[in-house]
Scaffold this motif. Sequence first.
Motif, PDB file in Angstrom:
ATOM      1  N   GLN A 154      -1.095 -21.326 -24.703  1.00  0.00           N
ATOM      2  CA  GLN A 154      -1.851 -20.879 -23.372  1.00  0.00           C
ATOM      3  C   GLN A 154      -2.671 -22.079 -22.874  1.00  0.00           C
ATOM      4  N   THR A 171       0.355 -16.069 -16.481  1.00  0.00           N
ATOM      5  CA  THR A 171       1.013 -16.462 -17.593  1.00  0.00           C
ATOM      6  C   THR A 171       1.331 -15.492 -18.735  1.00  0.00           C
ATOM      7  N   PRO A 173       2.535 -14.904 -23.051  1.00  0.00           N
ATOM      8  CA  PRO A 173       3.022 -15.753 -24.316  1.00  0.00           C
ATOM      9  C   PRO A 173       4.463 -15.702 -24.428  1.00  0.00           C
TER      10      PRO A 173
END
Length: 281
Positions: A154, A171, A173
Amino acid sequence: MNWAALLGNPIKHTLSPIIHREAFKQAGIDGAYIPIQVKEGYLEEVMKGLCFMENLLGFNITIPFKEPAVRLMDISGEEVKLIGAVNTVKRGEDKLVGFNTDYSGFLQALDEAWGENIEGCKALILGGGGAARAVIYALHTRGAKEITLALRSQFKGEKLKEELSWASIKTIPFKKEAIEGALAEQDLLVNATPIGLKGEAMPFSLERLSKNAFVMDLVYNPPLTPLLKEAKERGIPFCNGLAMLLYQALDSFEIWTGCRVEAGPIKEILHRWEKEATENR
Ligand code: NAP
């Protein structure tokens, strides 16, 4: 004789010399393409020397030097500044001029294999390294509606968003649940990680990806990665990274020589290689 080169480490398995050998032949240029394994930490010294070699047309740069090479250019194309990576250098008047043809190679390969309008599409990219940056730039310039990156860090994701502030990226994970959750909405899935190079499977299933979507794996060896095998089994159209490799090389060759050679005869050579690589697995 003129020559061009590839700087990287390692460079053992590269197919680029096959492509450029044929390109020189087609263009009627007496030329050679030489892979140079550069000792890590010595890129600047090697490039300084190359700058003054008068029969050198230019060179390609590959892992792990695409990003560090940016600051060593005398002049750079706008795309190099935005992507933050250079894969093609033209030697001109004792100056090094940097370009990025990964992004244009990606677009030509995607257009050829998928043929859909990228404008307004939603794309999920796995990975956030040099290749992913070129893919983001490519999709952004074509007006993709939403670009999501699946990343295992991250922290790197936040840094990337800051560096690529010209693009609007989300974004998630790099985890099974997060990726499978995002897949249902995507028109395009791009693997820009090395996963699959050694035959490794992805840690998620393509069950939720629409059959109207497209899967592109930038890996080309093996030609059918486990990701592409699953896409094939599920009837989802796909391609590997071989055409991107070809088109980025042809764009580099054109930058060095001004000649645009035909892709067809080189594709035949690469398809023969692909067949052998598949049979030898
Ligand atoms: P890179 O700069 O090293 O980036 C690799 C990315 O993949 C990084 O974001 C890395 O995450 C991520 N990653 C690596 N292993 C992972 C794993 N097990 N799980 C999740 N994420 C993982 O490499 P690159 O230059 O972008 O190249 C990526 C791939 O594209 C390579 O396989 C390369 O051969 C291929 N490629 C193909 C072409 C072509 O013409 N077909 C052109 C360029 C690249 P971290 O940052 O967390 O390490």
